[in-house]
Design an enzyme around this catalytic site. Structure first.
Site, PDB file in Angstrom:
ATOM      1  N   HIS A  33     -10.048  -4.294  15.953  1.00  0.00           N
ATOM      2  CA  HIS A  33      -9.455  -4.234  14.611  1.00  0.00           C
ATOM      3  C   HIS A  33      -9.671  -5.605  13.975  1.00  0.00           C
ATOM      4  O   HIS A  33      -8.923  -6.549  14.228  1.00  0.00           O
ATOM      5  CB  HIS A  33      -7.961  -3.901  14.707  1.00  0.00           C
ATOM      6  CG  HIS A  33      -7.273  -3.860  13.375  1.00  0.00           C
ATOM      7  ND1 HIS A  33      -6.872  -2.685  12.781  1.00  0.00           N
ATOM      8  CD2 HIS A  33      -6.894  -4.851  12.525  1.00  0.00           C
ATOM      9  CE1 HIS A  33      -6.288  -2.949  11.628  1.00  0.00           C
ATOM     10  NE2 HIS A  33      -6.297  -4.270  11.446  1.00  0.00           N
TER      11      HIS A  33
ATOM     12  N   ARG B 113     -16.351 -12.344   3.664  1.00  0.00           N
ATOM     13  CA  ARG B 113     -17.419 -12.085   2.703  1.00  0.00           C
ATOM     14  C   ARG B 113     -17.910 -13.377   2.057  1.00  0.00           C
ATOM     15  O   ARG B 113     -19.116 -13.579   1.876  1.00  0.00           O
ATOM     16  CB  ARG B 113     -16.932 -11.103   1.626  1.00  0.00           C
ATOM     17  CG  ARG B 113     -16.661  -9.697   2.136  1.00  0.00           C
ATOM     18  CD  ARG B 113     -15.916  -8.862   1.129  1.00  0.00           C
ATOM     19  NE  ARG B 113     -14.579  -9.399   0.877  1.00  0.00           N
ATOM     20  CZ  ARG B 113     -13.664  -8.800   0.124  1.00  0.00           C
ATOM     21  NH1 ARG B 113     -13.943  -7.640  -0.453  1.00  0.00           N
ATOM     22  NH2 ARG B 113     -12.469  -9.354  -0.054  1.00  0.00           N
TER      23      ARG B 113
ATOM     24  N   ASP C 169       4.215  -1.002  14.801  1.00  0.00           N
ATOM     25  CA  ASP C 169       2.925  -1.462  15.308  1.00  0.00           C
ATOM     26  C   ASP C 169       2.971  -1.789  16.793  1.00  0.00           C
ATOM     27  O   ASP C 169       1.940  -1.760  17.473  1.00  0.00           O
ATOM     28  CB  ASP C 169       2.479  -2.707  14.534  1.00  0.00           C
ATOM     29  CG  ASP C 169       1.459  -2.382  13.457  1.00  0.00           C
ATOM     30  OD1 ASP C 169       0.758  -1.369  13.600  1.00  0.00           O
ATOM     31  OD2 ASP C 169       1.357  -3.138  12.479  1.00  0.00           O
TER      32      ASP C 169
ATOM     33  N   LYS D 247       0.852  -1.182   0.000  1.00  0.00           N
ATOM     34  CA  LYS D 247       0.000   0.000   0.000  1.00  0.00           C
ATOM     35  C   LYS D 247       0.890   1.236   0.000  1.00  0.00           C
ATOM     36  O   LYS D 247       1.962   1.229   0.613  1.00  0.00           O
ATOM     37  CB  LYS D 247      -0.893   0.027   1.241  1.00  0.00           C
ATOM     38  CG  LYS D 247      -1.911  -1.092   1.335  1.00  0.00           C
ATOM     39  CD  LYS D 247      -2.734  -0.931   2.608  1.00  0.00           C
ATOM     40  CE  LYS D 247      -3.698  -2.069   2.796  1.00  0.00           C
ATOM     41  NZ  LYS D 247      -4.458  -1.922   4.073  1.00  0.00           N
TER      42      LYS D 247
ATOM     43  N   GLU E 210     -15.409  -2.746   9.671  1.00  0.00           N
ATOM     44  CA  GLU E 210     -16.041  -1.607   9.018  1.00  0.00           C
ATOM     45  C   GLU E 210     -17.184  -2.001   8.083  1.00  0.00           C
ATOM     46  O   GLU E 210     -18.081  -1.199   7.828  1.00  0.00           O
ATOM     47  CB  GLU E 210     -14.993  -0.814   8.218  1.00  0.00           C
ATOM     48  CG  GLU E 210     -13.935  -0.146   9.088  1.00  0.00           C
ATOM     49  CD  GLU E 210     -12.797   0.440   8.266  1.00  0.00           C
ATOM     50  OE1 GLU E 210     -13.021   0.737   7.073  1.00  0.00           O
ATOM     51  OE2 GLU E 210     -11.674   0.580   8.805  1.00  0.00           O
ATOM     52  N   HIS E 211     -17.163  -3.245   7.567  1.00  0.00           N
ATOM     53  CA  HIS E 211     -18.084  -3.578   6.480  1.00  0.00           C
ATOM     54  C   HIS E 211     -18.980  -4.788   6.721  1.00  0.00           C
ATOM     55  O   HIS E 211     -19.922  -4.995   5.946  1.00  0.00           O
ATOM     56  CB  HIS E 211     -17.290  -3.810   5.192  1.00  0.00           C
ATOM     57  CG  HIS E 211     -16.430  -2.646   4.793  1.00  0.00           C
ATOM     58  ND1 HIS E 211     -16.959  -1.434   4.419  1.00  0.00           N
ATOM     59  CD2 HIS E 211     -15.076  -2.502   4.747  1.00  0.00           C
ATOM     60  CE1 HIS E 211     -15.967  -0.592   4.143  1.00  0.00           C
ATOM     61  NE2 HIS E 211     -14.824  -1.220   4.337  1.00  0.00           N
TER      62      HIS E 211
END
Length: 410
Positions: free
Chosen positions: A223, A300, A164, A15, A346-347
């Site tokens: 998280h 998902r 982290d 990223k 979040e989703h």
């Protein structure tokens, strides 16, 4: 125009985010960051290589680049991490709106006992951090590889590491210890905690999200992504976390087992005759949602599946999450707010609903309509514990820490 590049390198992805530094007349301490480009290379070293790029105008409108435009820019899918970094740097150098790159910030998963804040890296620092690779085998080497490459290619540009583990470094000592002989603790065999950059972003953002009169001194942040953990935060400080010595501990994850009886590991070695490498592969890559379902590590896909094995994996995931929330609430002495973040957090509304339902005894009341539309606040007005969704932004934390380090040096 000055710029900060942020790189977040994972096992099969890179990223990136590019920030412009806005210098105000009032001086360096007032400088702010504006995100201009972000994107990622995914599926590195696989047949599913992809690349994406987004541009954000000053008004924060986002525009995605078409594939043919990316090819014209030279940002084609990369075969490995080095190829991805090389293509990214070549694109940055030829942009018409190119500024002066003043720092490159990197996410480094493990800082050990030494690195508790952002640091400009030297070759000696990189060598020390490489010694920690066995504690984060899926992450550490991939985070350090771009640093070594860019130290050679851009020797005059500061390479800054953000860790982290740093956010958890000031936990109470009792929360960091294992019940092992003291000589092992002295060697660094203790709880470190991870996902700290994500938790840091949430704790910085929380005061701007909550209503002015909402208490936020005792917060649990969940998280939940392919890697998953939770953190208890009191007054902005990490108090306890589900991950410990490695990023294998705590919650079940996409392919990682999460916490299990250490005697089970001994059994695998002594009775199943598995080697250390076999056990490592089992616990890091073949377990978690993938192992229980036998279908996928992707939440998902499991939510869309009618297979009973998929349902069992989801049930176990949510059960373990609810148990950890209760444990962390105990470490805090109560709970004011629960925050969901990262991909699943979040989703995945059904996952959030299941977890909150098992935490109703703590005083949580879910607003089903708000939850189903991924609203910021998903608890009912009368809920004793506020429940929130706050998208995380690790890259902005890295960029902010880089800027703070630059300001300190100037």
């Amino acid at each position: 125009m000055q710029e900060i590049l942020v790189l977040n390198s994972g096992s099969s992805s890179v990223k990136f985010a590019l920030y412009h530094i806005n210098t105000e007349e009032s001086g360096p301490s007032q400088r702010a960051l504006t995100l201009t480009y972000s994107g990622h290379f995914s599926g590195l070293a696989t047949s599913q290589c992809r690349v994406s790029l987004e541009y954000r105008e000053p008004g924060q409108n986002s525009h995605s680049y078409r594939l043919e435009t990316l090819e014209a820019l030279g940002l084609t899918p990369a075969m490995n991490h080095e190829d991805a970094i090389t293509k990214l740097m070549a694109w940055l150098a030829q942009r018409e709106d190119k500024g002066r790159l003043v720092a490159i910030g990197h996410r480094v998963v493990h800082g050990g006992q030494t690195y508790h804040e952002a640091v400009r890296l030297t070759a000696d620092d990189v060598a020390e951090l490489e010694k920690l690779s066995s504690l984060a085998p899926l992450h550490q080497s991939h985070g350090l590889a771009p640093i070594k490459l860019l130290m050679e290619q851009l020797p005059n540009v500061p390479q800054i590491a953000c860790f982290d583990t740093a956010f958890h470094a000031h936990q109470p000592w009792v929360a960091r210890q294992f019940a092992l002989p003291r000589e092992f603790t002295a060697k660094g065999l203790m709880r470190y905690g991870f996902h700290g950059l994500s938790y840091d972003y949430i704790q910085r953002t929380l005061p701007t999200v909550l209503p002015g009169d909402a208490p936020h001194s005792r917060v649990v942040v969940a998280h939940l992504g392919n890697g998953a953990s939770m953190c208890a935060i009191r007054d902005g400080i990490s108090v306890a976390s589900t991950m410990g010595f490695t990023a294998l501990d705590g919650l079940p994850m996409g392919t990682r087992s999460g916490a299990l009886d250490p005697g089970l590991v001994l059994h695998l070695i002594s009775h199943e005759k598995m080697s250390v490498d076999d056990v490592s592969t089992l616990l890091y890559k073949r377990s978690g949602l993938l192992g229980v379902s036998g279908i996928s590590s992707d939440m998902r896909e499991l939510l869309a599946s009618d297979a009973p094995e998929a349902e069992e994996a989801i049930e176990l995931y949510c059960y373990r999450a609810a148990r950890e929330i209760a444990s962390l609430a105990g470490a805090l002495g109560g709970l004011d707010q629960l925050v969901f973040t990262a991909g699943i957090g979040e989703h995945a509304a059904p996952v959030r609903a299941r977890i909150v339902a098992q935490c109703e005894w703590l005083g949580m009341q879910l607003d089903e309509i708000a939850n189903n539309r991924d609203a910021a606040c998903i608890s009912l007005p009368g809920s004793h514990v506020g429940v929130w969704i706050i998208p995380t932004d690790e890259e902005r934390v890295i960029a902010s820490d880089c800027l703070a380090l630059l300001n300190k040096a100037s």
